[in-house]
Design a protein around this motif. Structure first.
Motif, PDB file in Angstrom:
ATOM      1  N   PRO A  79      -0.972  -5.083  -0.528  1.00  0.00           N
ATOM      2  CA  PRO A  79      -0.914  -3.618  -0.479  1.00  0.00           C
ATOM      3  C   PRO A  79      -1.746  -2.965  -1.586  1.00  0.00           C
ATOM      4  O   PRO A  79      -2.089  -3.611  -2.580  1.00  0.00           O
ATOM      5  N   ARG A  80      -2.036  -1.698  -1.382  1.00  0.00           N
ATOM      6  CA  ARG A  80      -2.728  -0.921  -2.419  1.00  0.00           C
ATOM      7  C   ARG A  80      -1.845   0.233  -2.909  1.00  0.00           C
ATOM      8  O   ARG A  80      -2.126   0.809  -3.955  1.00  0.00           O
ATOM      9  N   ALA A  81      -0.807   0.545  -2.147  1.00  0.00           N
ATOM     10  CA  ALA A  81       0.060   1.668  -2.542  1.00  0.00           C
ATOM     11  C   ALA A  81       1.180   1.164  -3.455  1.00  0.00           C
ATOM     12  O   ALA A  81       2.228   0.731  -2.978  1.00  0.00           O
ATOM     13  N   PHE A  82       0.920   1.181  -4.757  1.00  0.00           N
ATOM     14  CA  PHE A  82       1.924   0.709  -5.709  1.00  0.00           C
ATOM     15  C   PHE A  82       2.734   1.867  -6.274  1.00  0.00           C
ATOM     16  O   PHE A  82       2.220   2.971  -6.482  1.00  0.00           O
ATOM     17  N   SER A  83       4.004   1.568  -6.551  1.00  0.00           N
ATOM     18  CA  SER A  83       4.847   2.498  -7.304  1.00  0.00           C
ATOM     19  C   SER A  83       4.578   2.222  -8.781  1.00  0.00           C
ATOM     20  O   SER A  83       4.299   1.086  -9.163  1.00  0.00           O
ATOM     21  N   SER A  84       4.669   3.243  -9.610  1.00  0.00           N
ATOM     22  CA  SER A  84       4.423   3.013 -11.043  1.00  0.00           C
ATOM     23  C   SER A  84       5.690   2.540 -11.776  1.00  0.00           C
ATOM     24  O   SER A  84       5.662   2.328 -12.982  1.00  0.00           O
TER      25      SER A  84
ATOM     26  N   GLY B 277       4.771   1.457  -3.225  1.00  0.00           N
ATOM     27  CA  GLY B 277       4.808   2.906  -3.451  1.00  0.00           C
ATOM     28  C   GLY B 277       4.716   3.677  -2.147  1.00  0.00           C
ATOM     29  O   GLY B 277       5.320   3.305  -1.138  1.00  0.00           O
ATOM     30  N   ASN B 278       3.908   4.723  -2.176  1.00  0.00           N
ATOM     31  CA  ASN B 278       3.800   5.610  -1.021  1.00  0.00           C
ATOM     32  C   ASN B 278       2.350   5.646  -0.526  1.00  0.00           C
ATOM     33  O   ASN B 278       1.465   6.132  -1.237  1.00  0.00           O
ATOM     34  N   PRO B 279       2.098   5.148   0.679  1.00  0.00           N
ATOM     35  CA  PRO B 279       0.719   5.124   1.193  1.00  0.00           C
ATOM     36  C   PRO B 279       0.074   6.505   1.202  1.00  0.00           C
ATOM     37  O   PRO B 279      -1.153   6.619   1.094  1.00  0.00           O
ATOM     38  N   ALA B 280       0.887   7.558   1.297  1.00  0.00           N
ATOM     39  CA  ALA B 280       0.329   8.916   1.330  1.00  0.00           C
ATOM     40  C   ALA B 280      -0.347   9.268   0.004  1.00  0.00           C
ATOM     41  O   ALA B 280      -1.178  10.180  -0.047  1.00  0.00           O
TER      42      ALA B 280
ATOM     43  N   THR C  32       5.689  -0.533   4.056  1.00  0.00           N
ATOM     44  CA  THR C  32       4.909  -0.912   5.235  1.00  0.00           C
ATOM     45  C   THR C  32       5.066  -2.412   5.459  1.00  0.00           C
ATOM     46  O   THR C  32       4.704  -3.197   4.586  1.00  0.00           O
ATOM     47  N   GLU C  33       5.610  -2.806   6.564  1.00  0.00           N
ATOM     48  CA  GLU C  33       5.729  -4.235   6.893  1.00  0.00           C
ATOM     49  C   GLU C  33       4.604  -4.600   7.851  1.00  0.00           C
ATOM     50  O   GLU C  33       4.402  -3.903   8.852  1.00  0.00           O
ATOM     51  N   LYS C  34       3.855  -5.652   7.519  1.00  0.00           N
ATOM     52  CA  LYS C  34       2.764  -6.090   8.399  1.00  0.00           C
ATOM     53  C   LYS C  34       2.852  -7.601   8.589  1.00  0.00           C
ATOM     54  O   LYS C  34       1.969  -8.328   8.135  1.00  0.00           O
TER      55      LYS C  34
ATOM     56  N   THR D  53      -2.114   0.692   6.528  1.00  0.00           N
ATOM     57  CA  THR D  53      -1.160   0.548   7.623  1.00  0.00           C
ATOM     58  C   THR D  53      -1.772  -0.205   8.811  1.00  0.00           C
ATOM     59  O   THR D  53      -1.078  -0.503   9.778  1.00  0.00           O
ATOM     60  N   GLY D  54      -3.074  -0.508   8.709  1.00  0.00           N
ATOM     61  CA  GLY D  54      -3.774  -1.174   9.812  1.00  0.00           C
ATOM     62  C   GLY D  54      -3.364  -2.628   9.977  1.00  0.00           C
ATOM     63  O   GLY D  54      -2.665  -3.187   9.130  1.00  0.00           O
ATOM     64  N   PRO D  55      -3.825  -3.238  11.071  1.00  0.00           N
ATOM     65  CA  PRO D  55      -3.409  -4.620  11.363  1.00  0.00           C
ATOM     66  C   PRO D  55      -4.045  -5.633  10.416  1.00  0.00           C
ATOM     67  O   PRO D  55      -5.075  -5.356   9.796  1.00  0.00           O
TER      68      PRO D  55
END
Ligand SMILES: Cc1cc2nc3c(=O)[nH]c(=O)nc-3n(C[C@H](O)[C@H](O)[C@H](O)COP(=O)(O)O)c2cc1C
Length: 197
Positions: free
Chosen positions: A22-27, A160-163, A2-4, A174-176
């Motif tokens: 970010p909060r979606a980290f890959s392990s 990682g994956n936001p999902a 996600t680019e913001k 993904t918000g502004p």
């Protein structure tokens, strides 16, 4: 990823423009070499009187016992996503010799973390700083001496994956990104008069 990117009125260095929390980290674990660069970046930050009041306690997910201890100091809302990160770092500031908080120790820790954060991004790694943790618990769990003060915990890793995030966190991921206008934070000459840039 996600680019913001920051929306700016003036040009910014690409790393500053792209950085966010970010909060979606890959392990995926972080390479040794990159870990070294992260800490070198922090080490070479400026500090008041060159006191270098920062200390960094690195805890990798592969060290399950220590990781559990540090993750357990985080607020539940932070644990919900930060446990996925392959690396947590406890940042501590040194008190002044008379036992008081050195006036600029927290400032210098923040500066060192900023260095670390930018170096991280240059290597495709992301940092999320957290104040939401129990300093008392961290002190007890890791035997932080009385002349040091736990300041923050950093989650570090590849994106990682936001999902995979808890549902209530997906929108903010993904918000502004928002900021106060320049005129509200930068004055010229007298307090409160916006620096017309
Ligand atoms: C010292 C500090 C403490 C923070 N503590 C938390 C925290 O406990 N939990 C969290 O989710 N985000 C935390 N954040 C992240 C901020 O909410 C984030 O930096 C801010 O909303 C600006 O967003 P950006 O970094 O994506 O530009 C913290 C940031 C800093 C610098």
């Amino acid at each position: 990823m996600t680019e913001k990117p920051a929306e700016t009125a003036y040009p910014l260095h690409d790393l500053l423009r792209r950085r966010w929390s970010p909060r979606a980290f890959s392990s995926t674990p972080i390479e040794r070499e990159k870990l070294g660069s992260l800490l070198e970046a922090a080490r070479w930050a400026a500090s008041s009187r060159n006191l270098q009041p920062w200390r960094f306690l690195l805890v990798e997910a592969s060290d399950a016992e220590a990781f559990e201890k540090l993750a357990g100091t985080l607020m539940d809302a932070n644990q919900a996503w930060a446990r996925k990160a392959p690396l947590l770092i406890l940042v501590c500031a040194q008190r002044s010799p008379d036992g008081g908080l050195a006036r600029h120790a927290f400032h210098d820790c923040g500066l060192a973390v900023a260095h670390l954060t930018m170096q991280a991004l240059s290597m495709d790694l992301w940092v999320h700083q957290m104040a939401g943790f129990s300093a008392e618990k961290a002190r007890a769990e890791f035997g932080v001496p009385a002349d040091f003060e736990p300041v923050s915990v950093l989650a570090v890793g590849y994106y990682g994956n936001p999902a995979d995030l808890p549902e209530n966190r997906r929108a903010t991921e993904t918000g502004p990104r928002t900021r106060k206008p320049l005129g509200e934070i930068a004055f010229r000459g007298t307090w409160g008069s916006a620096a017309e840039l």
